[in-house]
Scaffold this active site. Sequence first.
Site, PDB file in Angstrom:
ATOM      1  CG  HIS A  66     -67.332 -66.971  49.047  1.00  0.00           C
ATOM      2  ND1 HIS A  66     -67.345 -66.385  47.797  1.00  0.00           N
ATOM      3  CD2 HIS A  66     -66.126 -67.595  49.138  1.00  0.00           C
ATOM      4  CE1 HIS A  66     -66.202 -66.633  47.173  1.00  0.00           C
ATOM      5  NE2 HIS A  66     -65.451 -67.359  47.969  1.00  0.00           N
ATOM      6  CG  HIS A  67     -71.189 -70.347  55.187  1.00  0.00           C
ATOM      7  ND1 HIS A  67     -70.185 -71.202  54.788  1.00  0.00           N
ATOM      8  CD2 HIS A  67     -71.322 -70.533  56.523  1.00  0.00           C
ATOM      9  CE1 HIS A  67     -69.732 -71.871  55.837  1.00  0.00           C
ATOM     10  NE2 HIS A  67     -70.408 -71.495  56.903  1.00  0.00           N
ATOM     11  CE  LYS A  72     -56.655 -71.104  58.495  1.00  0.00           C
ATOM     12  NZ  LYS A  72     -55.607 -71.702  57.656  1.00  0.00           N
ATOM     13  CE  LYS A  96     -61.489 -81.071  58.302  1.00  0.00           C
ATOM     14  NZ  LYS A  96     -60.071 -81.231  57.886  1.00  0.00           N
ATOM     15  CE  LYS A 108     -56.821 -79.355  52.009  1.00  0.00           C
ATOM     16  NZ  LYS A 108     -56.941 -79.434  53.477  1.00  0.00           N
ATOM     17  CB  THR A 196     -53.775 -82.381  62.686  1.00  0.00           C
ATOM     18  OG1 THR A 196     -53.758 -81.101  62.065  1.00  0.00           O
ATOM     19  CG2 THR A 196     -54.833 -83.241  62.023  1.00  0.00           C
ATOM     20  CG  ASN A 235     -47.505 -83.108  61.967  1.00  0.00           C
ATOM     21  OD1 ASN A 235     -48.661 -82.991  62.363  1.00  0.00           O
ATOM     22  ND2 ASN A 235     -46.517 -82.422  62.492  1.00  0.00           N
ATOM     23  CB  SER A 364     -55.319 -72.816  61.356  1.00  0.00           C
ATOM     24  OG  SER A 364     -54.274 -73.632  60.887  1.00  0.00           O
TER      25      SER A 364
END
Length: 472
Positions: A66-67, A72, A96, A108, A196, A235, A364
Amino acid sequence: MSKKKNYSLFDDVCGFVDEAASLMDIHPGLLDQIKQCNSIYKFNFPLKNDDGTYQVIKGYRVQHSHHKLPVKGGIRYSTHVDEEEVKGLAALMTYKCALVNVPFGGAKGGVSIDPTKYTELQLERITRRYTAELIKKKSIGPALDVPAPDYGTGAREMAWIVDTFEAFNPELINAKGCVTGKPLSQHGIAGRTEATGQGVFFGIREAVSVEEDMAELGLTKGLKGKKVIVQGLGNVGYYSAKYLSEAGAKVVGVAEWNGGIWDEKGIDIDALKVYQMENKGFKGYPKGEFIGKSNDLLTYPCDILIPAALENQITSENADKIQAKIIGEAANGPVTQEAEKILVEKGIMVIPDMYLNAGGVTVSYFEWLKNLSRVSFGKLEKRYDMEKYRKLMGTIENATGEEFTDEEKDALIKGASERDLVLSGLEETMVTAYHDMNQKRKEKDIKSLRTAGFILALERIQTSYLDLGIFP
């Protein structure tokens, strides 16, 4: 492509963090906070089948850090989904995002099912109920937690999620920003589908553009003529292979869970993808050699190996057999910590997943910004830019007495579309992040790009906490 029993991706990620932290000056209490998951939500809910029977479905959502808010991370549907996997993937998202300077914390989610065994109606029920469970615990929302597609999910599932969220929050004007990877009709963004894979291409292109690094590997600068093997033609693998081929590289091997293709003359990726879609695999493909045990392709000779399937694919058991000079981690966690040590000692460059597959989260981020601003990128300035360029060309023609051809006018006057701007932003992000990471590697005089990436990410996360005055 199965996972090794008792393997913990989360422990592997923490091992990489500890290795990076040993080369830094970081408060041990802060390091412990950074490594641990802020919240773990696991739950069960029933699915009523058409025959009246019930099945219990297990779901997860892990918020690692939560920094920065919102957090996401994608939602995957797979029988491999368990708490350790989701924790590890959430942790990777934290580092990331920090590495590529996208202002999100990591998260996630997952549902432990094989999506191919369910009807579309069942998948819709599962997705909507999963979303409702997240809403109950305030684990989804444009300011809190923003999921995205992952393995086993796509734009369809994201549309169900946003529709469910909006039904629960009719007064929220930014509700579309609760999830990304949506269809364009649901305020998605142009360029997200290939993001991606496009990011993988940009990252590998930058890696091979550094002449001194390529000289150490015994390779020439640039992509032209480089032999590539790709594991996974979903994909990410498809678009990675497609863009690398278009840039002059030669794809000589493609592996999938039910077989692979090897062809030293080069593989037509579009033709192979069409065949795969029609035949559910590569068996019977008229060109090249069919490889039944597809994981063997990981050890075939090539310049660049791109694991774009699942985690834990290159381990201590097969690392010493790898013949590639560069491994580009398009999947999450395909190279274990033990394997990477073997690869680095062999002089193989590993471009880490935390950087290389960041194209998805980067685009995103652009989609989330679009949803908050409620206007498409380029919509305000496109026609203004076109008119400005048209007048400029007219001035040049009057001054020189020469006229541009219609083709030249079309190319130069064209205003940037949303997709053009998205891919430009993605390219800038990937180019800058690679050279920052590579520079950090050289500053610290270390061999591993992954360690350098974790150092850079930890420095940025540390700064966020220090600026809050929480740690000395």
